[in-house]
Design an enzyme around this catalytic site. Structure first.
Site, PDB file in Angstrom:
ATOM      1  N   SER A   1      -1.495   7.144  14.707  1.00 40.16           N
ATOM      2  CA  SER A   1      -3.184   6.943  14.382  1.00 40.16           C
ATOM      3  C   SER A   1      -2.495   6.614  12.375  1.00 40.16           C
ATOM      4  CB  SER A   1      -2.889   9.017  13.894  1.00 40.16           C
ATOM      5  OG  SER A   1      -4.272   8.789  13.198  1.00 40.16           O
TER       6      SER A   1
ATOM      7  N   LYS B   1      -3.477   1.912  11.885  1.00 41.70           N
ATOM      8  CA  LYS B   1      -4.654   1.323  10.297  1.00 41.70           C
ATOM      9  C   LYS B   1      -4.422   1.134   9.328  1.00 41.70           C
ATOM     10  CE  LYS B   1      -6.280   5.576  10.205  1.00 41.70           C
ATOM     11  NZ  LYS B   1      -5.809   6.666  10.826  1.00 41.70           N
ATOM     12  N   LYS B   2      -2.686   1.338   8.707  1.00 39.01           N
ATOM     13  CA  LYS B   2      -2.253   1.167   8.187  1.00 39.01           C
ATOM     14  C   LYS B   2      -1.246  -0.513   7.819  1.00 39.01           C
ATOM     15  CE  LYS B   2      -2.468   3.844   4.347  1.00 39.01           C
ATOM     16  NZ  LYS B   2      -3.414   3.375   3.764  1.00 39.01           N
TER      17      LYS B   2
ATOM     18  N   ARG C   1      -7.952  14.591  19.374  1.00 37.89           N
ATOM     19  CA  ARG C   1      -6.115  15.426  19.467  1.00 37.89           C
ATOM     20  C   ARG C   1      -7.381  16.630  18.448  1.00 37.89           C
ATOM     21  NH1 ARG C   1      -3.873  11.974  15.587  1.00 37.89           N
ATOM     22  NH2 ARG C   1      -2.376  13.332  15.384  1.00 37.89           N
TER      23      ARG C   1
ATOM     24  N   THR D   1      -8.863  11.072  -0.701  1.00 35.47           N
ATOM     25  CA  THR D   1      -9.045   9.426  -2.004  1.00 35.47           C
ATOM     26  C   THR D   1     -10.790   9.224  -2.032  1.00 35.47           C
ATOM     27  OG1 THR D   1      -7.332   9.119  -1.627  1.00 35.47           O
ATOM     28  CG2 THR D   1      -8.818   7.766  -2.763  1.00 35.47           C
TER      29      THR D   1
ATOM     30  N   ASP E   1       1.084  -0.900   0.237  1.00 30.79           N
ATOM     31  CA  ASP E   1       0.293   0.533   0.376  1.00 30.79           C
ATOM     32  C   ASP E   1       0.810   1.376   0.120  1.00 30.79           C
ATOM     33  OD1 ASP E   1      -2.084   1.855  -0.428  1.00 30.79           O
ATOM     34  OD2 ASP E   1      -2.806   0.937   2.190  1.00 30.79           O
ATOM     35  N   LYS E   2       0.554   2.187  -0.074  1.00 31.07           N
ATOM     36  CA  LYS E   2       0.668   3.340  -0.352  1.00 31.07           C
ATOM     37  C   LYS E   2       0.012   4.547   0.702  1.00 31.07           C
ATOM     38  CE  LYS E   2       0.402   8.387  -2.419  1.00 31.07           C
ATOM     39  NZ  LYS E   2      -1.159   8.736  -2.620  1.00 31.07           N
ATOM     40  N   HIS E   3       1.010   5.436   1.180  1.00 30.11           N
ATOM     41  CA  HIS E   3      -0.092   6.980   1.934  1.00 30.11           C
ATOM     42  C   HIS E   3       0.575   7.998   2.052  1.00 30.11           C
ATOM     43  CE1 HIS E   3      -1.799   9.013   5.519  1.00 30.11           C
ATOM     44  NE2 HIS E   3      -1.043   9.057   5.746  1.00 30.11           N
ATOM     45  N   SER E   4      -0.480   8.983   1.792  1.00 28.29           N
ATOM     46  CA  SER E   4       0.371  10.342   1.613  1.00 28.29           C
ATOM     47  C   SER E   4       0.047  11.379   2.645  1.00 28.29           C
ATOM     48  CB  SER E   4      -0.547  10.770  -0.353  1.00 28.29           C
ATOM     49  OG  SER E   4      -0.468  12.471   0.224  1.00 28.29           O
TER      50      SER E   4
END
Length: 429
Positions: free
Chosen positions: A182, A186-187, A167, A119, A79-82
């Protein structure tokens, strides 16, 4: 062990044991920790900070409060996260390109936050497409098409859902330790073998300062690798929009153009991120493979299959220009004078889209998925007086007037531009 003792020890000593992290995360998830205690814990973490082992322990504890997926697939699960920005629709191009290269992408994504688009909101501009899928449907689509992009279920890292909301109202959002826990709780719950991170710096980024972006990228990479997920980060430029647009349907259109082979920064960053991710799982020549999947149409085919599987139009690859919603008012914003585009305030452009109705000022608001900006002038462009700074897509003339003023204030003309390189550096293996 109790919440008051854990908070007191953390505030006094600055240390958080793995057992204390696990107890507190479980209390967040089951409600035995109060909102006041959660806020005090978050503030103690922000003020005292965590060392790498403590940060990894908190991340793992938050992940383990919910369901952790396991996969049995004939290829790597990645996967990818930005960290988010303006015109950042890479996920819509990268997920199908990766799937076309033989890996599987169970992408759990989010909605718009602040000035940045989400997204999931972008995908919902595609008629009929659903992102709120149960686990069985999620698994089926990943297995059949190689990729699915969905919302997190309530069973994924429930401790994070609780702490994130607290938060937001306690002034602790910008803690690197809490951001790391955080994102990764999840990832990592998605059962990944490898992860690539796109950490933005510049005027349109969540963390505009380059040193802050580096610090977050380093924290994320160290923590994910400590958890057993092969991870690297690219620190990338967000001193201008990535695609020359901002807005949900408009960014889907930009993604479709990139999948059709259009050149530009969106394609270039997709290739760089995808190449780095394939390299992490031992697939050689990653950048070339990602580029080839776009050029030969296999990435577009995977995207079309994913859209169809998630309830969208069966032939979206050929009908997207008519399927995407269009705003009733579309007009250019003329440059007030001649000059070179020397600076773009990405945050201001993002907020202009929010005020057009394309983002949320309050939770739960319904979005106008058709509105936004496109044809945004690029850093370094030389404009004559009257040339377009951007094109507005608005619900009415009054909203278009307000957006035009925001665009004129956000795009500065002068003599010489010095944009950041698109990929500033790589952090990690």
């Amino acid at each position: 062990m109790d919440a008051r003792g854990i908070i007191g020890d953390l505030a006094a000593s600055g240390h958080l044991s793995a057992d204390a992290a696990a107890w507190f995360a479980a209390g967040l998830a089951d409600g035995s920790v109060t909102d006041a205690q959660a806020g005090a814990f978050a503030m103690a973490v922000r003020l005292k900070g965590l060392d790498p082992a403590e940060r990894a322990a908190l991340t793992a504890a938050m992940r383990d409060t919910g369901h952790v997926l396991a996969w049995d697939l004939p290829g790597p699960v990645v996967d990818k996260h930005s960290t988010g920005g303006i015109g950042d629709c890479v996920s819509l191009v990268l997920a199908p390109a990766l799937a076309a290269c033989g890996v599987y992408v169970p992408m759990v994504s989010g909605r718009g936050l602040g000035h940045t688009g989400g997204t999931l909101d972008k995908l919902e501009a595609i008629p009929g497409l659903g992102v709120e899928l149960d686990e069985a449907a999620f698994r089926r689509i990943v297995e059949e098409t190689g990729a699915a992009i969905v919302a997190a279920s309530p069973e994924i890292a429930p401790a994070d859902r609780r702490l994130y909301a607290i938060r937001d109202v306690t002034g602790t959002v910008e803690s690197v330790d809490l951001i790391t826990a955080s994102i990764l709780s999840k990832k990592l719950a998605a059962g990944l073998e490898a992860l690539i991170l796109d950490v933005k710096a510049g005027s349109g980024a969540f963390l505009p300062d380059l040193d802050d972006a580096r610090a977050l990228a380093t924290s994320l990479v160290e923590t994910a690798n400590a958890a057993g997920c092969r991870t690297a980060a690219l620190v990338t430029a967000m001193d201008r929009p990535l695609a020359p647009c901002a807005g949900n349907a408009l960014e889907v259109a930009a993604s479709m153009e990139a999948l059709e082979g259009a050149p530009g920064a969106l394609r270039d960053l997709t290739v760089a991120l995808g190449g780095a991710l394939l390299d992490l799982v031992g697939i050689a020549g990653g950048e070339g493979r990602i580029a080839a999947s776009i050029d030969d149409g296999s990435a577009m085919d995977r995207f079309a299959r994913m859209v169809r599987a998630q309830g969208g139009p069966a032939d979206f690859a050929s009908t997207w220009r008519r399927d995407l919603p269009a705003a009733p008012v579309i007009r250019d914003v003329p440059a007030p004078s001649a000059g070179t585009v020397v600076a773009i305030d990405g945050r201001a452009l993002g907020m202009a889209v929010v005020h057009l109705g394309g983002g949320r000022l309050r939770g739960g608001e319904t979005l106008d998925l058709s509105v936004g900006l496109d044809r945004i002038a690029r850093l370094g462009d030389r404009l004559s007086e009257g040339d377009p700074l951007a094109r507005i897509h608005a619900p009415d003339e009054a909203a278009a007037d307000r957006a035009a003023e925001a665009v004129r204030e956000a795009i500065r003309l002068g003599e010489t531009a010095a944009p950041m390189p698109l990929v500033i550096e790589r952090i990690g293996p």
